[in-house]
Scaffold this motif. Structure first.
Motif, mmCIF file in Angstrom:
data_model
loop_
_atom_site.group_PDB
_atom_site.id
_atom_site.type_symbol
_atom_site.label_atom_id
_atom_site.label_comp_id
_atom_site.label_asym_id
_atom_site.label_seq_id
_atom_site.Cartn_x
_atom_site.Cartn_y
_atom_site.Cartn_z
ATOM 1 N N LEU A 174 75.243 114.715 -5.526
ATOM 2 C CA LEU A 174 76.684 114.948 -5.470
ATOM 3 C C LEU A 174 77.091 116.023 -6.474
ATOM 4 C CD1 LEU A 174 79.590 114.241 -4.600
ATOM 5 C CD2 LEU A 174 79.577 112.449 -6.360
ATOM 6 N N LEU A 175 76.478 116.011 -7.648
ATOM 7 C CA LEU A 175 76.808 116.986 -8.685
ATOM 8 C C LEU A 175 76.283 118.385 -8.359
ATOM 9 C CD1 LEU A 175 76.123 114.712 -11.775
ATOM 10 C CD2 LEU A 175 78.343 115.536 -10.987
ATOM 11 N N ALA A 176 75.467 118.490 -7.324
ATOM 12 C CA ALA A 176 74.997 119.800 -6.874
ATOM 13 C C ALA A 176 75.873 120.363 -5.759
ATOM 14 C CB ALA A 176 73.550 119.695 -6.379
ATOM 15 N N MET A 177 76.902 119.620 -5.331
ATOM 16 C CA MET A 177 77.702 119.981 -4.161
ATOM 17 C C MET A 177 78.979 120.790 -4.414
ATOM 18 S SD MET A 177 76.641 119.196 -1.131
ATOM 19 C CE MET A 177 78.209 119.203 -0.252
ATOM 20 N N PRO A 178 79.497 120.922 -5.641
ATOM 21 C CA PRO A 178 80.813 121.556 -5.809
ATOM 22 C C PRO A 178 80.959 122.935 -5.172
ATOM 23 C CG PRO A 178 80.193 120.473 -7.837
ATOM 24 C CD PRO A 178 79.013 120.380 -6.930
ATOM 25 N N VAL A 179 79.978 123.814 -5.360
ATOM 26 C CA VAL A 179 80.121 125.170 -4.824
ATOM 27 C C VAL A 179 80.063 125.153 -3.302
ATOM 28 C CG1 VAL A 179 79.320 127.545 -4.979
ATOM 29 C CG2 VAL A 179 79.000 126.010 -6.922
ATOM 30 N N SER A 180 79.209 124.311 -2.741
ATOM 31 C CA SER A 180 79.147 124.193 -1.283
ATOM 32 C C SER A 180 80.462 123.671 -0.719
ATOM 33 C CB SER A 180 78.003 123.253 -0.879
ATOM 34 O OG SER A 180 76.762 123.779 -1.275
ATOM 35 N N SER A 181 81.081 122.746 -1.429
ATOM 36 C CA SER A 181 82.379 122.225 -0.983
ATOM 37 C C SER A 181 83.421 123.337 -0.939
ATOM 38 C CB SER A 181 82.845 121.111 -1.923
ATOM 39 O OG SER A 181 81.914 120.052 -1.956
ATOM 40 N N MET A 182 83.388 124.218 -1.937
ATOM 41 C CA MET A 182 84.319 125.344 -1.952
ATOM 42 C C MET A 182 84.056 126.280 -0.778
ATOM 43 S SD MET A 182 84.551 126.229 -6.033
ATOM 44 C CE MET A 182 85.786 127.505 -5.799
ATOM 45 N N LEU A 183 82.782 126.479 -0.441
ATOM 46 C CA LEU A 183 82.456 127.345 0.700
ATOM 47 C C LEU A 183 82.969 126.749 2.004
ATOM 48 C CD1 LEU A 183 78.845 128.726 0.091
ATOM 49 C CD2 LEU A 183 81.049 129.761 -0.427
ATOM 50 N N PHE A 184 82.837 125.433 2.157
ATOM 51 C CA PHE A 184 83.377 124.777 3.353
ATOM 52 C C PHE A 184 84.876 125.052 3.480
ATOM 53 C CE2 PHE A 184 79.677 121.739 3.508
ATOM 54 C CZ PHE A 184 79.349 121.966 4.831
ATOM 55 N N ALA A 185 85.603 124.825 2.399
ATOM 56 C CA ALA A 185 87.058 125.015 2.422
ATOM 57 C C ALA A 185 87.420 126.473 2.685
ATOM 58 C CB ALA A 185 87.656 124.547 1.096
ATOM 59 N N PHE A 186 86.696 127.387 2.056
ATOM 60 C CA PHE A 186 86.948 128.820 2.219
ATOM 61 C C PHE A 186 86.730 129.249 3.668
ATOM 62 C CE2 PHE A 186 84.933 133.130 2.086
ATOM 63 C CZ PHE A 186 86.058 133.860 1.741
ATOM 64 N N ALA A 188 77.207 126.971 3.468
ATOM 65 C CA ALA A 188 77.565 125.622 3.022
ATOM 66 C C ALA A 188 76.723 124.564 3.734
ATOM 67 C CB ALA A 188 79.051 125.371 3.273
ATOM 68 N N VAL A 189 76.549 124.730 5.039
ATOM 69 C CA VAL A 189 75.744 123.764 5.804
ATOM 70 C C VAL A 189 74.292 123.792 5.340
ATOM 71 C CG1 VAL A 189 74.813 123.249 8.091
ATOM 72 C CG2 VAL A 189 77.242 123.778 7.827
ATOM 73 N N LEU A 190 73.732 124.992 5.207
ATOM 74 C CA LEU A 190 72.342 125.117 4.768
ATOM 75 C C LEU A 190 72.142 124.498 3.388
ATOM 76 C CD1 LEU A 190 69.465 126.257 4.992
ATOM 77 C CD2 LEU A 190 70.341 128.414 4.052
ATOM 78 N N THR A 191 73.043 124.814 2.467
ATOM 79 C CA THR A 191 72.923 124.283 1.106
ATOM 80 C C THR A 191 73.029 122.763 1.091
ATOM 81 O OG1 THR A 191 73.937 126.315 0.260
ATOM 82 C CG2 THR A 191 73.829 124.442 -1.237
ATOM 83 N N THR A 192 73.963 122.230 1.864
ATOM 84 C CA THR A 192 74.144 120.777 1.907
ATOM 85 C C THR A 192 72.908 120.078 2.457
ATOM 86 O OG1 THR A 192 76.530 121.065 2.216
ATOM 87 C CG2 THR A 192 75.600 118.923 2.802
#
Length: 355
Positions: free
Chosen positions: A202-214, A299-303
């Motif tokens: 979960l702590l590795a997800m913040p940047v991916s979450s921003m990419l999803f929203a963007f 974002a999908v790949l990173t997740t």
């Protein structure tokens, strides 16, 4: 060839969306942006600065609050539009600063979280909760400093980069997006550091979450534009109720005007270029789709990698891949725009003003 100078008083821009705006042509009386007319006349000095007008100054100008009085913006353009309206902005003279800033961001938001994780997790006797509490507390120092610097540039009296037609408290579209993004990231990190054994994935997800929203925001705005919807809220210099523009438009406007020191003048020039050039509009539409698809794909790949790789590898991937993707996309976009602008100039006589 003749040239016309548009002299725009920022104070006249600082009005509500439903208040008529007298700005030499950058905004129509209904608040919608439009190219300045060739016969636009400079505003008299008394309209720009009430102190100069003395007792003959109009009452509306004399009652303006001090925060609404700004230096005028000069926008010179060819009324015949024999070539695309110039943006009067270049990245070539700013390469050093751009490289320096993004080096700091990468060190702050990529290298530091990873270094702190491995250094504190494996090199100290600290509890795992303490490791991520320290990492979270130190994360994003450069970005946070830049956040408050751009807030100051937009908020200060006499701001030269404020949004066209908006009041002081509006700031700009990118700043509000940045604010909500940081709040979301902090919530994600704080929630992840509460347990004694933090959920590292979960702590590795913040940047991916921003990419999803963007990516979703870019797609939604562009889809709404294609379907003919109007702006439900102000989007930087586009008042509520205006025809939407490609999602990337407001990001270019805000980042260049504030962070890139292009100022309100750049906002006006970008608006003029967008309305005057079919090729420019099409290019921004395609770039919007390019960044939206890329952001969602990254974002999908990173997740997927975060939740399938080992714990340590997942943490590294979560903080590295989004920035690596952004760098690659930025390089491609730069080359794309250079080629696109050359094509626009070469075909200008055939495509200008066309829908």
């Amino acid at each position: 060839m003749s040239f016309t100078t548009e002299k725009t008083d920022h104070a006249d821009h600082l009005t509500d969306d439903n208040v008529p705006v007298a700005n030499g042509g950058a905004t129509s009386p209904n608040g919608h942006l439009q190219p300045p007319l060739p016969n636009s006349a400079p505003l008299p000095e008394s309209a720009v600065n009430p102190d100069v007008a003395g007792s003959t100054a109009p009452s509306a100008a004399s009652t303006r609050p001090p925060s609404a009085i700004h230096a005028p913006t000069q926008v010179t353009y060819d009324p015949e539009f024999t070539q695309p309206p110039t943006l009067n902005y270049s990245l070539r003279t700013r390469k050093g600063w751009i490289a320096f800033f993004w080096t700091l961001v990468v060190l702050d938001c990529v290298a530091m979280p990873i270094a702190l994780y491995f250094g504190l997790w494996y090199g100290t006797g600290l509890s795992h909760n303490a490791v991520f509490s320290i990492s979270t507390g130190l994360l994003g120092t450069v970005s946070i400093v830049e956040y408050f610097l751009r807030f100051h540039r937009l908020w200060k009296q006499g701001s030269t980069c404020r949004v066209i037609g908006a009041r002081r408290f509006y700031l700009d579209w990118f700043h509000w997006n940045l604010s909500f993004a940081w709040i979301a990231v902090m919530i994600e990190l704080i929630v992840g550091t509460v347990p004694e054994e933090p959920p590292i994935r979960l702590l590795a997800m913040p940047v991916s979450s921003m990419l999803f929203a963007f990516g979703v925001q870019l797609l939604v705005i562009d889809a709404a534009r294609i379907m003919g919807y109007k702006a439900p809220v102000r989007i930087s210099s586009l008042p509520r109720g205006s025809p939407l523009r490609p999602g990337i438009y407001s990001l270019i406007e805000d980042i260049v005007a504030v962070d890139g020191s292009g100022g309100t003048e750049f906002r006006q020039r970008l608006n003029l270029r967008y309305q005057a050039s079919k090729d420019f509009r099409l290019m921004l539409h395609r770039i919007t789709l390019f960044w939206a698809a890329g952001a969602l794909g990254a974002a999908v790949l990173t997740t997927v990698l975060i939740f399938t790789l080992s714990r340590d590898a997942a943490y590294v991937v979560g903080w590295c891949i989004p920035f690596l993707w952004a760098g690659i996309w930025a390089v491609i976009t730069t080359k794309w725009v250079q080629v696109g602008l050359k094509h626009e100039y070469a075909n200008w006589s055939e495509t200008k003003w066309k829908a």
